[in-house]
Design an enzyme around this catalytic site. Structure first.
Site, PDB file in Angstrom:
ATOM      1  N   GLU A 100     102.856 -14.090  28.094  1.00  0.00           N
ATOM      2  CA  GLU A 100     101.652 -14.008  27.279  1.00  0.00           C
ATOM      3  C   GLU A 100     100.784 -12.865  27.351  1.00  0.00           C
ATOM      4  OE1 GLU A 100     100.776 -16.547  25.125  1.00  0.00           O
ATOM      5  OE2 GLU A 100     102.561 -17.745  25.560  1.00  0.00           O
ATOM      6  N   THR A 126     100.890  -4.166  34.015  1.00  0.00           N
ATOM      7  CA  THR A 126      99.919  -3.489  33.110  1.00  0.00           C
ATOM      8  C   THR A 126      98.680  -2.574  33.817  1.00  0.00           C
ATOM      9  OG1 THR A 126      98.138  -3.927  31.659  1.00  0.00           O
ATOM     10  CG2 THR A 126      98.752  -5.999  33.106  1.00  0.00           C
ATOM     11  N   ASP A 127      98.023  -1.771  33.213  1.00  0.00           N
ATOM     12  CA  ASP A 127      97.108  -1.202  33.847  1.00  0.00           C
ATOM     13  C   ASP A 127      95.681  -2.208  34.177  1.00  0.00           C
ATOM     14  OD1 ASP A 127      96.362  -1.353  31.208  1.00  0.00           O
ATOM     15  OD2 ASP A 127      95.378   0.699  30.962  1.00  0.00           O
ATOM     16  N   GLU A 128      95.683  -3.321  33.172  1.00  0.00           N
ATOM     17  CA  GLU A 128      94.672  -4.317  33.387  1.00  0.00           C
ATOM     18  C   GLU A 128      94.519  -4.937  34.705  1.00  0.00           C
ATOM     19  OE1 GLU A 128      93.989  -6.453  29.929  1.00  0.00           O
ATOM     20  OE2 GLU A 128      94.894  -5.285  28.598  1.00  0.00           O
ATOM     21  N   TYR A 131      94.510 -13.248  31.695  1.00  0.00           N
ATOM     22  CA  TYR A 131      95.672 -12.363  31.620  1.00  0.00           C
ATOM     23  C   TYR A 131      95.974 -11.462  32.684  1.00  0.00           C
ATOM     24  CZ  TYR A 131      98.661  -8.603  29.944  1.00  0.00           C
ATOM     25  OH  TYR A 131      99.476  -7.477  29.717  1.00  0.00           O
ATOM     26  N   ALA A 149      94.722 -11.213  35.573  1.00  0.00           N
ATOM     27  CA  ALA A 149      94.844 -12.019  36.830  1.00  0.00           C
ATOM     28  C   ALA A 149      96.176 -12.609  37.140  1.00  0.00           C
ATOM     29  CB  ALA A 149      93.817 -12.925  36.986  1.00  0.00           C
ATOM     30  N   LYS A 184      99.181 -11.325  35.507  1.00  0.00           N
ATOM     31  CA  LYS A 184      99.929 -10.031  35.945  1.00  0.00           C
ATOM     32  C   LYS A 184      99.759  -9.777  37.264  1.00  0.00           C
ATOM     33  CE  LYS A 184     102.137  -8.417  33.004  1.00  0.00           C
ATOM     34  NZ  LYS A 184     103.549  -8.742  32.570  1.00  0.00           N
ATOM     35  N   ASN A 230      97.639   0.941  27.270  1.00  0.00           N
ATOM     36  CA  ASN A 230      97.882   0.175  26.055  1.00  0.00           C
ATOM     37  C   ASN A 230      99.133   1.032  25.311  1.00  0.00           C
ATOM     38  OD1 ASN A 230      95.723  -1.432  26.695  1.00  0.00           O
ATOM     39  ND2 ASN A 230      95.005  -0.962  24.553  1.00  0.00           N
ATOM     40  N   ASN A 231     100.027   0.543  24.623  1.00  0.00           N
ATOM     41  CA  ASN A 231     101.022   0.625  23.944  1.00  0.00           C
ATOM     42  C   ASN A 231     100.901   0.533  22.373  1.00  0.00           C
ATOM     43  OD1 ASN A 231     104.171   0.219  25.349  1.00  0.00           O
ATOM     44  ND2 ASN A 231     102.425   0.128  26.576  1.00  0.00           N
ATOM     45  N   ILE A 242      95.656  -1.801  17.023  1.00  0.00           N
ATOM     46  CA  ILE A 242      95.999  -0.696  15.684  1.00  0.00           C
ATOM     47  C   ILE A 242      96.755  -1.506  14.779  1.00  0.00           C
ATOM     48  CG2 ILE A 242      97.768   1.091  15.485  1.00  0.00           C
ATOM     49  CD1 ILE A 242      96.791   2.257  18.161  1.00  0.00           C
TER      50      ILE A 242
END
Ligand SMILES: NC(=O)c1ccc[n+]([C@@H]2O[C@H](COP(=O)([O-])OP(=O)(O)OC[C@H]3O[C@@H](n4cnc5c(N)ncnc54)[C@H](O)[C@@H]3O)[C@@H](O)[C@H]2O)c1
Length: 329
Positions: free
Chosen positions: A82, A122-124, A146, A148, A150, A175-176, A187
Site C-alpha cells: 500500500e 523508500t526515503d520516507e 505508510y 512507519a 515500510k 519519489n518516482n 504528477i
C-alpha cells in the site's frame, strides 16, 4: 534466471517487469499482485502472451501461495505495498497488512527455501530533513503510518539477515515519476486534471520538497543492486532532482500550455513531511550507478505518455481525484 516480482501490476513493478524483459529477454518472470490500490491491469497488457511472463492474481500475505512461488524462483523483488500516504492517514490497517505482514510472509518463505530477496523501500522511512541528506545508516524516523510500515518491514528484514543469515538487500528510493502511475499521485494527477481544465489541488503552500527520479532509472538501479550489490546491505537511490511541489505543478502547466489559474491551495495534510533527501554516494561509488534521465526531459516524456495513452485513463473519473483525500475517506 527466474524472478518473482510482487506488486507488478502497480506503477514501479510494471515498469520493472517491462524493463527486465526488454534488457534480459531470457529471464522468466512471475508476477503476483492482489490488484489493490495503485494497480491497473492495462499496465502489462502488451506482454500478456510473452512466454517468459506469467501472472498470478494473489496476495503476498497468502503463506501457501508465496511458499509455492518462492520455492520455484531464484529471487524475489518485492514491490507489493500500500503506497499512498494519504490513505494511510485515514486507514492504516491495509498498510500494516501488506507492508509488514506481507514482508513477513515473504521472509519466512525465503528463509525456508534459501532464496534471494530484494525489498523496495523508500526515503520516507527517514522522515522530514531540515538540511543535509540521509545516508544509509541515518536513523529511521517515519512520520506517516505508510512510512512507519515500510520502516518496520526494513527492521524485520534486518533481523532475518542477522538471525537466520537470509540473503536480502534493501533499496530505498526517492519519489518516482513516469508512465503507468496511479492518478492519486502528484504528477499524473496534475496532468489528468490540467488536461480536463479542472482545478489542481496543492497542499499548504506547495513548498514541500521531494527528490524525483524517472522510474526507469529506479528500475535500472534495482537491477544493478541485484547483479552487483552485497547481500545484507542497504542502498539509497536518489534522482538528484530536489524540487518543491509548486514548481513541479508550474512546470507541468507550462509544458501543457495551461494557465496557472488552475492551481488551488488546500488544507495541508497532517504530519506532512517538509523535505526528503537521500545521500546515495554509496551506490555511485560501490556499484557505479548514477541516474541518467534529466528531469525536464523525463517530465516531458511522461506528460506525452499520459496524453497519448488515453485508454489507460478510461476507467478514471475526475470525481475519483479528491483534493484532500486524507480528510474524506
Ligand atoms: N512511487 C514511489 O515514488 C516510490 C518511491 C520509493 C519506494 N516506493 C515503493 O515501491 C513499491 C511500489 O510502489 P508503486 O508506486 O509502484 O505502488 P503502486 O501503489 O502503484 O503499486 C503497488 C502494487 O502492489 C499491489 N499490492 C499491494 N498490496 C499487496 C498485497 N498484499 N499482495 C499483493 N499485491 C499487493 C497493488 O495491487 C499494486 O499493484 C512500494 O513498495 C513502494 O513503497 C515507491
Amino acid at each position: 534466471m527466474k524472478l518473482l516480482v510482487t506488486g507488478g501490476v502497480g506503477f514501479i513493478g510494471s515498469n520493472f517487469i517491462l524493463h527486465v524483459l526488454d534488457k534480459h529477454p531470457k529471464f522468466k518472470i512471475t508476477n503476483v499482485d492482489a490488484e489493490l490500490v495503485g494497480s491497473n491491469r492495462q499496465n502489462l497488457k502488451d506482454i500478456k502472451n510473452n512466454k517468459n511472463y506469467e501472472y498470478i492474481k494473489g496476495n503476498i500475505t497468502n503463506k501457501k501461495l508465496i511458499e509455492r512461488l518462492v520455492s520455484k524462483t531464484d529471487v524475489v523483488f518485492n514491490f507489493a505495498a500500500e503506497s499512498h500516504v494519504d490513505r494511510s492517514i485515514t486507514d492504516p490497517r491495509p498498510f500494516i497488512t501488506s507492508n509488514i505482514l506481507g514482508v513477513y510472509t515473504i521472509l519466512e518463505a525465503i528463509r525456508k527455501y534459501r532464496k534471494k530477496f530484494i525489498q523496495i523501500s523508500t526515503d520516507e522511512v527517514f522522515g522530514s530533513l531540515k538540511s543535509g541528506s540521509a545516508h544509509e545508516k541515518y536513523p529511521l524516523n517515519p512520520s506517516s503510518p505508510y512510512a512507519a510500515s515500510k520502516a518496520s518491514a526494513e527492521l524485520l528484514i534486518r533481523s532475518y539477515i542477522a538471525t537466520y543469515g537470509c540473503d536480502a538487500i534493501i533499496t530505498r528510493c526517492t519519489n518516482n515519476y513516469g508512465p503507468r502511475q496511479s492518478p492519486e499521485k502528484l504528477i499524473p494527477k496534475v496532468i489528468f486534471l490540467a488536461e480536463k481544465n479542472k482545478k489542481i489541488p496543492i497542499y499548504g503552500t506547495g513548498k514541500n520538497i521531494r527528490d524525483w527520479i524517472f522510474v526507469l532509472d529506479h528500475c535500472n538501479a534495482i537491477l544493478r543492486v541485484f547483479f552487483k550489490g552485497k547481500s545484507g546491505e542497504v542502498y539509497n537511490i536518489a534522482g538528484l532532482n530536489e524540487i518543491d511541489n509548486l514548481t513541479i505543478v508550474k512546470k507541468i502547466l507550462k509544458i501543457m500550455g495551461k494557465s496557472r489559474d488552475l492551481i488551488h491551495f488546500t488544507t495541508d495534510r497532517p504530519g506532512h513531511d517538509f523535505r526528503y533527501s537521500l545521500n546515495s554516494s554509496k551506490i555511485y561509488k560501490e556499484l557505479r550507478w548514477k541516474p541518467s534521465y534529466n528531469f525536464e526531459r523525463g517530465l516531458e516524456y511522461t506528460i506525452n505518455w499520459y496524453l497519448k495513452n488515453k485508454d489507460w485513463w478510461k476507467s478514471i473519473s475526475s470525481k475519483d481525484i479528491i483534493s484532500t483525500p486524507w480528510k474524506t475517506r
